[in-house]
Design a protein around this motif. Sequence first.
Motif, mmCIF file in Angstrom:
data_model
loop_
_atom_site.group_PDB
_atom_site.id
_atom_site.type_symbol
_atom_site.label_atom_id
_atom_site.label_comp_id
_atom_site.label_asym_id
_atom_site.label_seq_id
_atom_site.Cartn_x
_atom_site.Cartn_y
_atom_site.Cartn_z
ATOM 1 N N LEU B 35 3.114 3.506 2.112
ATOM 2 C CA LEU B 35 3.915 3.901 0.942
ATOM 3 C C LEU B 35 3.407 3.225 -0.331
ATOM 4 C CD1 LEU B 35 7.469 3.954 2.569
ATOM 5 C CD2 LEU B 35 6.030 5.919 1.973
ATOM 6 N N ASP B 36 2.893 2.005 -0.212
ATOM 7 C CA ASP B 36 2.378 1.279 -1.389
ATOM 8 C C ASP B 36 0.877 1.487 -1.591
ATOM 9 O OD1 ASP B 36 4.911 0.361 -1.335
ATOM 10 O OD2 ASP B 36 4.433 -1.750 -0.954
ATOM 11 N N ALA B 37 0.242 2.263 -0.683
ATOM 12 C CA ALA B 37 -1.224 2.408 -0.715
ATOM 13 C C ALA B 37 -1.879 1.023 -0.827
ATOM 14 C CB ALA B 37 -1.671 3.327 -1.851
ATOM 15 N N ASP B 38 -1.489 0.130 0.104
ATOM 16 C CA ASP B 38 -1.991 -1.249 0.112
ATOM 17 C C ASP B 38 -3.087 -1.360 1.187
ATOM 18 O OD1 ASP B 38 -2.422 -3.977 0.617
ATOM 19 O OD2 ASP B 38 -0.351 -4.506 0.113
ATOM 20 N N LEU B 39 -4.338 -1.286 0.733
ATOM 21 C CA LEU B 39 -5.468 -1.247 1.659
ATOM 22 C C LEU B 39 -5.571 -2.506 2.509
ATOM 23 C CD1 LEU B 39 -8.011 0.273 2.646
ATOM 24 C CD2 LEU B 39 -9.281 -0.838 0.798
ATOM 25 N N LYS B 40 -5.359 -3.661 1.854
ATOM 26 C CA LYS B 40 -5.487 -4.933 2.573
ATOM 27 C C LYS B 40 -4.479 -5.018 3.721
ATOM 28 C CE LYS B 40 -7.217 -9.228 0.661
ATOM 29 N NZ LYS B 40 -7.157 -10.153 -0.496
ATOM 30 N N LEU B 41 -3.258 -4.635 3.407
ATOM 31 C CA LEU B 41 -2.205 -4.664 4.422
ATOM 32 C C LEU B 41 -2.534 -3.687 5.551
ATOM 33 C CD1 LEU B 41 0.535 -5.959 5.088
ATOM 34 C CD2 LEU B 41 1.663 -4.110 3.839
ATOM 35 N N ALA B 42 -3.008 -2.490 5.179
ATOM 36 C CA ALA B 42 -3.387 -1.494 6.194
ATOM 37 C C ALA B 42 -4.449 -2.069 7.122
ATOM 38 C CB ALA B 42 -3.886 -0.211 5.533
ATOM 39 N N GLU B 43 -5.458 -2.707 6.520
ATOM 40 C CA GLU B 43 -6.547 -3.246 7.344
ATOM 41 C C GLU B 43 -6.073 -4.376 8.256
ATOM 42 O OE1 GLU B 43 -9.665 -3.860 4.483
ATOM 43 O OE2 GLU B 43 -10.557 -1.893 4.973
ATOM 44 N N SER B 44 -5.127 -5.162 7.762
ATOM 45 C CA SER B 44 -4.624 -6.250 8.614
ATOM 46 C C SER B 44 -3.874 -5.678 9.822
ATOM 47 C CB SER B 44 -3.748 -7.213 7.808
ATOM 48 O OG SER B 44 -2.456 -6.692 7.649
ATOM 49 N N VAL B 45 -3.161 -4.556 9.632
ATOM 50 C CA VAL B 45 -2.470 -3.920 10.763
ATOM 51 C C VAL B 45 -3.486 -3.347 11.747
ATOM 52 C CG1 VAL B 45 -0.873 -2.082 11.472
ATOM 53 C CG2 VAL B 45 -0.429 -3.369 9.373
#
Lengths: 228, 228
Positions: B35-45
């Motif tokens: 929802l936030d288009a947060d790439l770093k967070l996506a990659e950590s998941v």
Amino acid sequence: MRDAYHEELDAISDSLVEMARFVGSAIGRATTAMLDADLKLAESVIEADDKVDEMHRDLENAAIALLARQQPVATDLRIVVTSLRMSADLERCGDLAQHVAKVARLRFPDSAVPRDLSATILEMGQLAQRLMAKATEVLLTKDVELAMQLEQDDDEMDSLHRTLFSHLLDDRWNHGIETAVDVTLLGRYYERFADHAVSIARRVVFLVTGEHADEFTPEAERATEPGA
Amino acid sequence: MRDAYHEELDAISDSLVEMARFVGSAIGRATTAMLDADLKLAESVIEADDKVDEMHRDLENAAIALLARQQPVATDLRIVVTSLRMSADLERCGDLAQHVAKVARLRFPDSAVPRDLSATILEMGQLAQRLMAKATEVLLTKDVELAMQLEQDDDEMDSLHRTLFSHLLDDRWNHGIETAVDVTLLGRYYERFADHAVSIARRVVFLVTGEHADEFTPEAERATEPGA
């Protein structure tokens, strides 16, 4: 005791093969039902899933009974535990075939799949059925080389899936959103069906070689075989 | 022997709780990343899923070791076998959280979800996380009434899923096919995540009551309790 054990283990193994045949046939019939918009066939696939669920429950109970009575260890134990996991894979494949049949039923008397995509969907359906036929053969023969083939077949499924997406995302797509949603889900069902078939083959590889399929090199194995 | 057995069983149970917490957090973070288009967070998941796979493998090995060494029977045996199945459910939930995160990564720097759907997707993500939190609580407390609540929460997930489809199939849909495909798959991922959480709760009900969740009537149970 060992004889009773092997009889029980054979019965579990036979059930797995029966389930694999059953869901392989189900995905084939579901695909036909969808492409031909055959409501009767779709409904028969939907109803038949109860049978898969029942086979899964029976196998689970048989495995637990075997563990309790025979208390196997080492490889024997791993075979029983792995059978439980394979049965769960096959039960899920039954669900996926049912999902395909439900899409067919939902869109009847139309076909859920537009004509320009029916060749790709047919290929996915046939490949899914072929993967399960090979997984069945692997269950029967414990043939590790055949099991490794399923990895390549799965690459083919991925490639078909990409073809499907390229159709969907082509600017010339003119079948509307509803069909796009159907086709997206159908692609997902076939892909997951294939994953489970591959997973069954991998488990057999692990049981036979003690190595996970991605670590296993048939060449090295052959080199140590007598006469190789 | 019994003490060692219970220690090993507790360790397995603790691992299930840890896995459930982990994947519950993962689906929450994946939703935020999307929802936030947060790439770093996506990659950590995406990276964190290795940890879930590792926990699953460790749990599987611990369960097999326990079966071999302690040879439990009856309910104890069923607990171990059920733990294996729950671990597989949780491993799959980790995959599904990873799938959501991968959609986020694929569409970065855009958000995969159009603004008018972000409330529904947020609700689905939160509900998925809440379902897993409740499943975790059920694993810890064996609370059958709480386990039954998950069935209702799952109805809510179905209802959110229908809302999503009604948006997709609305004539005013103007986000194109690619977004429709993304949203279809995201809906499917959340729905499957919820299914696995419900499945875990159902398995606890079966272990505690000996009845499948759909046969179990809490009212009847209460009426036979002392003081009810």
